[in-house]
Structures are given as structure tokens and as C-alpha cells.
Write an enzyme that holds these catalytic residues in place. Structure first.
Site, PDB file in Angstrom:
ATOM      1  N   LEU A   1       0.631  -1.091  -0.124  1.00 36.35           N
ATOM      2  CA  LEU A   1       0.056  -0.055  -0.087  1.00 36.35           C
ATOM      3  C   LEU A   1       0.818   1.321   0.083  1.00 36.35           C
ATOM      4  CD1 LEU A   1      -2.864  -1.192   2.517  1.00 36.35           C
ATOM      5  CD2 LEU A   1      -2.920  -1.300   0.004  1.00 36.35           C
TER       6      LEU A   1
ATOM      7  N   HIS B   1      -3.431   4.273  -2.397  1.00 42.09           N
ATOM      8  CA  HIS B   1      -4.822   3.461  -1.714  1.00 42.09           C
ATOM      9  C   HIS B   1      -5.182   3.988  -0.633  1.00 42.09           C
ATOM     10  CE1 HIS B   1      -1.471   0.424  -3.560  1.00 42.09           C
ATOM     11  NE2 HIS B   1      -2.472   0.129  -4.260  1.00 42.09           N
TER      12      HIS B   1
ATOM     13  N   GLY C   1      -9.361   3.621  -8.045  1.00 39.54           N
ATOM     14  CA  GLY C   1      -8.428   4.761  -8.467  1.00 39.54           C
ATOM     15  C   GLY C   1      -8.405   5.018  -9.935  1.00 39.54           C
TER      16      GLY C   1
HETATM   17  P1  AMP Z   1      -3.340  -1.815  -7.058  1.00 42.42           P
HETATM   18  O1  AMP Z   1      -3.139  -2.502  -5.524  1.00 42.42           O
HETATM   19  O2  AMP Z   1      -2.466  -1.116  -7.930  1.00 42.42           O
HETATM   20  O3  AMP Z   1      -4.322  -2.843  -7.684  1.00 42.42           O
HETATM   21  O4  AMP Z   1      -4.339  -0.641  -6.965  1.00 42.42           O
HETATM   22  C1  AMP Z   1      -5.685  -0.699  -6.055  1.00 42.42           C
HETATM   23  C2  AMP Z   1      -6.362   0.510  -6.401  1.00 42.42           C
HETATM   24  O5  AMP Z   1      -5.805   1.742  -5.978  1.00 42.42           O
HETATM   25  C3  AMP Z   1      -6.980   0.563  -7.688  1.00 42.42           C
HETATM   26  O6  AMP Z   1      -8.357   0.990  -7.740  1.00 42.42           O
HETATM   27  C4  AMP Z   1      -5.964   1.803  -8.495  1.00 42.42           C
HETATM   28  O7  AMP Z   1      -6.385   2.262  -9.410  1.00 42.42           O
HETATM   29  C5  AMP Z   1      -5.750   2.569  -6.952  1.00 42.42           C
HETATM   30  N1  AMP Z   1      -4.314   3.353  -7.169  1.00 42.42           N
HETATM   31  C6  AMP Z   1      -3.369   2.761  -7.248  1.00 42.42           C
HETATM   32  N2  AMP Z   1      -2.400   3.688  -7.586  1.00 42.42           N
HETATM   33  C7  AMP Z   1      -3.180   5.057  -7.256  1.00 42.42           C
HETATM   34  C8  AMP Z   1      -2.755   6.417  -7.311  1.00 42.42           C
HETATM   35  N3  AMP Z   1      -1.616   6.593  -7.584  1.00 42.42           N
HETATM   36  N4  AMP Z   1      -3.763   7.275  -6.939  1.00 42.42           N
HETATM   37  C9  AMP Z   1      -5.049   6.813  -6.748  1.00 42.42           C
HETATM   38  N5  AMP Z   1      -5.287   5.570  -6.745  1.00 42.42           N
HETATM   39  C10 AMP Z   1      -4.405   4.520  -7.261  1.00 42.42           C
END
Ligand code: AMP
Length: 278
Positions: free
Chosen positions: A33, A37, A147
Site C-alpha cells: 500500500l 491506496h 483509482g
Molecule cells: P493496485 O493495488 O495497484 O491494484 O491498486 C488498487 C487500487 O488503488 C486501484 O483502484 C488503483 O486504481 C488505485 N490506485 C493505485 N495507484 C493509485 C494512485 N496513484 N492514485 C490513486 N489511486 C491509485
């Protein structure tokens, strides 16, 4: 904070939480995280009485030559961050608990997932849709927060929610960036100092597109050419540069409002993505 590994137990927790009258929010993640996140958790907490976060590196959304086996993990730290962020329950399943060895049902979105990341990563969105559908059925959220960083993923999941009538309200959070503009990502942990500097090329290429649109440029091909040239000049290997309609994700010929620029490029071995509304 509850930490729950078993899908049935998670369902029971969700039912109990909702029976107590709480609106339930879910933040699906693959862990490791970062602030991005946590911003999703904050949005979920503003809207919901209880927030669950799932932490699952979903094998079915990785291609055979992708980074499933090396995806960064730090479960103890993630749990601590969730605790401080006020998460009520972390769902931390094992792959074996999520997928029966003879699982034979999947969710496939056939239109929005065809291009962009879907073209470079065959099977990726099938894995994403299937696991998100499962997470919705397991965690029973009223609200799910995603995100904008994964723009196409949001569009595909929104379509799945609509077409399969999931009783879930989608909330989309803006992209959180490091001070130098690099979009936060768990995969940034792979980058060497040089590769990280190269990675700035993505947000710079998007700024080029944004500035061109502001300046009244209409020729999409010319803008995409400049974006590609910029990425290459930073030493990045371009996967795609696209300017699409914000809703249909169809490529557009002339720049106008309601469009999004998206880029995917490799910095060394690490594939980075970013996007910006025009
Ligand atoms: P992940 O763990 O990379 O699958 O991401 C989990 C959630 O966090 C997804 O909905 C992503 O779009 C969101 N997320 C990842 N990076 C960012 C960021 N830099 N800003 C906002 N949301 C993010």
C-alpha cells in the site's frame, strides 16, 4: 480491525456489519500500500460507516511473462497502515481459497477491454472482472472505490456493474502523485534511481497533450506523435500512446473536451501507466 482470510467468513462479517445498519465500503487492492491506496480508504470512510480493504495479488490478471511471482508484498506493514487508516476489516485471501482448481466461470467484458492495456495484456481484464465480481459477492459492498490511475479498469468495471446489475455504487478517486509528478504505484518499487527519473516522462507526455489541447491544437495524430517522441527521448519503451473518448474509450481524430490521454511505457523492465483528462 478484523483480518479475514476465508471468503465465507468475510461474507458473514459483511452481512453482520450491514445488519447493524452500516453502509459498507470496499477498497480492492493488490497490497504494498501507498498513499494512493490510503486516499481511496479516506474516500470510502467519508461515505460509509465501515470500510473493508481487500489485499490480494490476483494470479488470473497476470500474463505468463508478467510480474506475478515478483509482485512486491509487505503484509505486516499493509495491515498497520490499514489499522491507522481506520479500516474495519482486511480481506486477505489465499489464491487457493479464491479459486477452485476446476473453476470454470469467468466474467468477460467484450468492448472497453479490447484496446489499450487489454491489447497488450491479453486476459488481464477477464482476470480483473472475475476477481472484482467475486470480491463484490464476498464483501457485499454498498460502495466500491477505485483509482483513476487505472482509467480503463474503472471503465470496464463500471460497465460490468451496469450490465450485470451489481448493487454497488462506484466511486472514483483522483490519481495521487509524488511531488515530481510520478503517479504512485506499487510497481514504482521496482525502479532504480535512473529508471524512476525516466518514469517522469509519462506525466510529462500527458502534460504535453494537456497543453496542446489548451493551446487549441486539434490534430490528435500530431499530439500523439509529440508524446511518443517525448517518451522515447526519456529512454522509455512505448507500449501505447492514446487519446480516446472518456466514456467509450474509442480513439478520436480531433482533440476536444471529454477526452482522455493515456500512456503505457516500460522504464527498464517495469511497465508504467498514467493518464490525464484533456
Ligand atoms: P493496485 O493495488 O495497484 O491494484 O491498486 C488498487 C487500487 O488503488 C486501484 O483502484 C488503483 O486504481 C488505485 N490506485 C493505485 N495507484 C493509485 C494512485 N496513484 N492514485 C490513486 N489511486 C491509485
Amino acid at each position: 480491525m478484523r483480518v479475514i482470510e476465508n471468503p465465507k467468513e468475510m461474507q458473514a462479517w459483511a452481512v453482520e456489519t450491514k445488519r447493524a445498519g452500516l453502509r459498507l465500503g470496499l477498497v480492492p487492492t493488490m497490497g504494498f500500500l501507498h498513499e494512493g491506496h490510503l486516499s481511496l480508504v479516506r474516500l470510502a470512510r467519508e461515505r460509509c460507516g465501515a470500510v473493508a480493504l481487500s489485499l490480494f495479488v490476483n494470479p488470473t490478471q497476470f500474463g505468463p511473462n508478467e510480474d506475478f511471482s515478483t509482485y512486491p508484498q509487505s503484509i505486516a506493514r499493509d495491515l498497520e497502515l490499514c489499522r491507522s487508516a481506520g479500516v474495519a476489516a482486511v480481506f486477505l485471501p489465499q489464491a487457493a481459497g479464491m479459486y477452485a482448481p476446476d473453476a470454470s466461470v469467468a466474467v468477460v467484458e467484450e468492448r472497453l477491454s479490447a484496446g489499450l492495456c487489454g491489447a497488450s495484456r491479453p486476459g488481464h481484464f477477464r482476470g480483473v472482472c472475475t476477481v472484482v465480481a467475486k470480491l463484490f459477492n464476498i464483501a457485499l459492498p454498498d460502495v466500491a472505490v477505485f483509482g483513476q490511475k487505472d482509467y480503463q479498469q474503472v471503465a470496464v468495471i463500471r460497465r460490468m456493474v451496469r450490465d450485470l446489475n451489481f448493487p454497488v455504487e462506484m466511486v472514483v478517486a483522483p490519481i495521487l502523485r509524488d511531488p515530481d509528478g510520478l503517479a504512485m504505484s506499487s510497481r514504482n518499487a521496482y525502479l532504480s534511481a535512473d529508471e524512476r527519473r525516466m518514469g517522469l516522462g509519462l506525466s510529462q507526455a500527458l502534460a504535453l497533450a494537456h497543453d496542446a489541447a489548451e493551446a487549441g491544437e486539434r490534430d490528435t495524430a500530431a499530439v500523439k506523435g509529440r508524446m511518443r517522441a517525448h517518451l522515447e527521448s526519456r529512454g522509455l519503451r512505448v507500449d501505447y500512446v492514446a487519446i480516446v473518448d472518456a466514456d467509450t474509450l474509442d480513439p478520436v481524430d480531433a482533440l476536444s473536451h471529454g477526452q482522455v490521454a493515456l500512456v503505457a511505457a516500460f522504464s527498464g523492465k517495469t511497465r508504467l501507466i498514467d493518464n490525464a483528462a484533456l
